[in-house]
Design a protein around this motif. Sequence first.
Motif, short mmCIF file in Angstrom:
data_model
loop_
_atom_site.label_atom_id
_atom_site.label_comp_id
_atom_site.label_asym_id
_atom_site.label_seq_id
_atom_site.Cartn_x
_atom_site.Cartn_y
_atom_site.Cartn_z
N GLU A 80 0.82 -1.21 0.00
CA GLU A 80 0.00 0.00 0.00
C GLU A 80 0.85 1.26 0.00
O GLU A 80 0.41 2.32 -0.45
N ASN A 81 2.08 1.15 0.50
CA ASN A 81 2.95 2.33 0.58
C ASN A 81 4.23 2.22 -0.25
O ASN A 81 5.06 3.12 -0.23
N ILE A 82 4.39 1.10 -0.95
CA ILE A 82 5.53 0.93 -1.86
C ILE A 82 4.96 0.69 -3.25
O ILE A 82 4.29 -0.31 -3.49
N GLU A 83 5.22 1.61 -4.13
CA GLU A 83 4.64 1.55 -5.47
C GLU A 83 5.06 0.28 -6.20
O GLU A 83 6.19 -0.19 -6.06
N ARG A 84 4.14 -0.25 -6.98
CA ARG A 84 4.40 -1.49 -7.72
C ARG A 84 5.69 -1.36 -8.55
O ARG A 84 5.90 -0.40 -9.27
N GLY A 85 6.56 -2.38 -8.43
CA GLY A 85 7.78 -2.41 -9.23
C GLY A 85 8.93 -1.58 -8.67
O GLY A 85 9.99 -1.51 -9.29
N LYS A 86 8.73 -0.96 -7.50
CA LYS A 86 9.74 -0.05 -6.97
C LYS A 86 10.56 -0.65 -5.83
O LYS A 86 11.48 0.00 -5.33
N TRP A 87 10.22 -1.87 -5.43
CA TRP A 87 10.92 -2.46 -4.27
C TRP A 87 12.43 -2.49 -4.48
O TRP A 87 13.21 -1.99 -3.65
N PHE A 88 12.85 -3.06 -5.59
CA PHE A 88 14.29 -3.20 -5.84
C PHE A 88 14.95 -1.85 -6.05
O PHE A 88 16.11 -1.66 -5.68
N ASP A 89 14.22 -0.91 -6.63
CA ASP A 89 14.77 0.45 -6.85
C ASP A 89 15.05 1.13 -5.51
O ASP A 89 16.08 1.78 -5.35
N ILE A 90 14.13 0.97 -4.56
CA ILE A 90 14.31 1.60 -3.25
C ILE A 90 15.53 1.01 -2.55
O ILE A 90 16.36 1.73 -1.98
N VAL A 91 15.65 -0.31 -2.59
CA VAL A 91 16.78 -0.96 -1.93
C VAL A 91 18.09 -0.50 -2.56
O VAL A 91 19.04 -0.12 -1.86
N ALA A 92 18.18 -0.53 -3.89
CA ALA A 92 19.42 -0.15 -4.58
C ALA A 92 19.76 1.31 -4.35
O ALA A 92 20.93 1.66 -4.15
N ALA A 93 18.76 2.18 -4.37
CA ALA A 93 19.00 3.61 -4.20
C ALA A 93 19.53 3.94 -2.81
O ALA A 93 20.14 5.00 -2.61
#
Length: 443
Positions: A80-93
Amino acid sequence: MIKNLKMAALALVCSAAGIAQEVEFTEYNLDNGLHVILHQDNTAPVATVGVMYHVGAKDEQEGRSGFAHFFEHLLFEGTENIERGKWFDIVAANGGSNNANTTQDRTYYYETFPSNNLELGLWMESERMLHPVINEVGVETQNEVVKEEKRSRIDNAPYGKIIYSTGINKYVFDKHPYKNSVIGTMEDLDAAELDEFKAFFDKYYGPNNATLVVAGDIEIDETKEMIEKYFAEIPEGNEVERVSIEEEPITETITATEYDSNIQIPAKLFVYRTPSMVEKDAYILDMISSILTDGRSSRMYKKMVDEEKTALQVLAFPRSQEDYGTYVMGALALGETPLDTLAASMDEEIDKLQNELISEKEYQKLQNKFENRFVNSNSSIQGIASSLATYNVLYGDTDLINEEIEIYRNITREDIKRVANEYLNENQRLELDYLPESEKEKE
């Protein structure tokens, strides 16, 4: 004198290494049933957040194989608070890395971050546990991902049916869900409705069916506060009913043939059903594997590869699991060597284990190998986190991370002979011919 000094220095280093392996940890439960394990090691500025759920392929309903592994992928889709497809982007960033894996018995998710991003890791795992988005788009997307994984790792990979047990377990398990592969069948996943995926999550992904591990450059009290902040309000799930299915003993040799279009070299395999991973005998079988095929000086390698030159490669290993294990022995034929010849050679080595005690020299070498493996087993924070979770969830004893070596130390030469006689018998096994697909066309 110099030689004595060198030996003393070596002993000091080994002693220090052994001491370094002592893993201190704190564990406790939240009111919602979440089990928490904390390990503080401030030598490097990294921290791992891992959550192990006590759900694996064995917990799936008949006709719905592959659900547990599917969730390994699906729960990276978003929340609900992490946009679809953004999980890996958040971790890498944020300078981190992450992954997940599934077995017959459990599913494990983890992130490793610079320690100043510990709170981010805890928040993300609480998001995964509390309110992931499970919808048709995510299911369809991950369905294609899983299909491609199955093609690359099993269908199109040499010896894939052996590596992932899809060509083995169906023969040695009759009633227990271990007979199914972890990755499941695409037909089952295609047939599943969205509500079934949501029900699977509700059934198994509650905090009371999970262990949270935080390891690395942390402060215990501060970490406890963050865990309380992000996990304490997650509602407790229903009590999970564990699989409890007993198999009848194998009393007659099972013979089977599997074909693989990706190989040119046939293999002969013996597969035995063995006891639970928590039993001492499972550890003894691990030692037997080392005797048979661990390195060029091992018994099967020396005999079949070096001396007889009948095998290109040999293998022997236990697959330890929560309810039952399997023990696999095998060899890849060299040249035109008949598979019966490989089988006879393997049987000779089993016979030696059953009728002769291994020598004191070989026994000491074996103990040294396992001591060394223990010293090196927890060389990374990520590895320590995984071990702590595994010992807690599957063994019910977190402190095995420090004490398991005592089990190996207490294994005797007589134990090795006894276990070989108890489990490695011809009438208790699958004998599998693993052949190139071209051989099928000749029949």
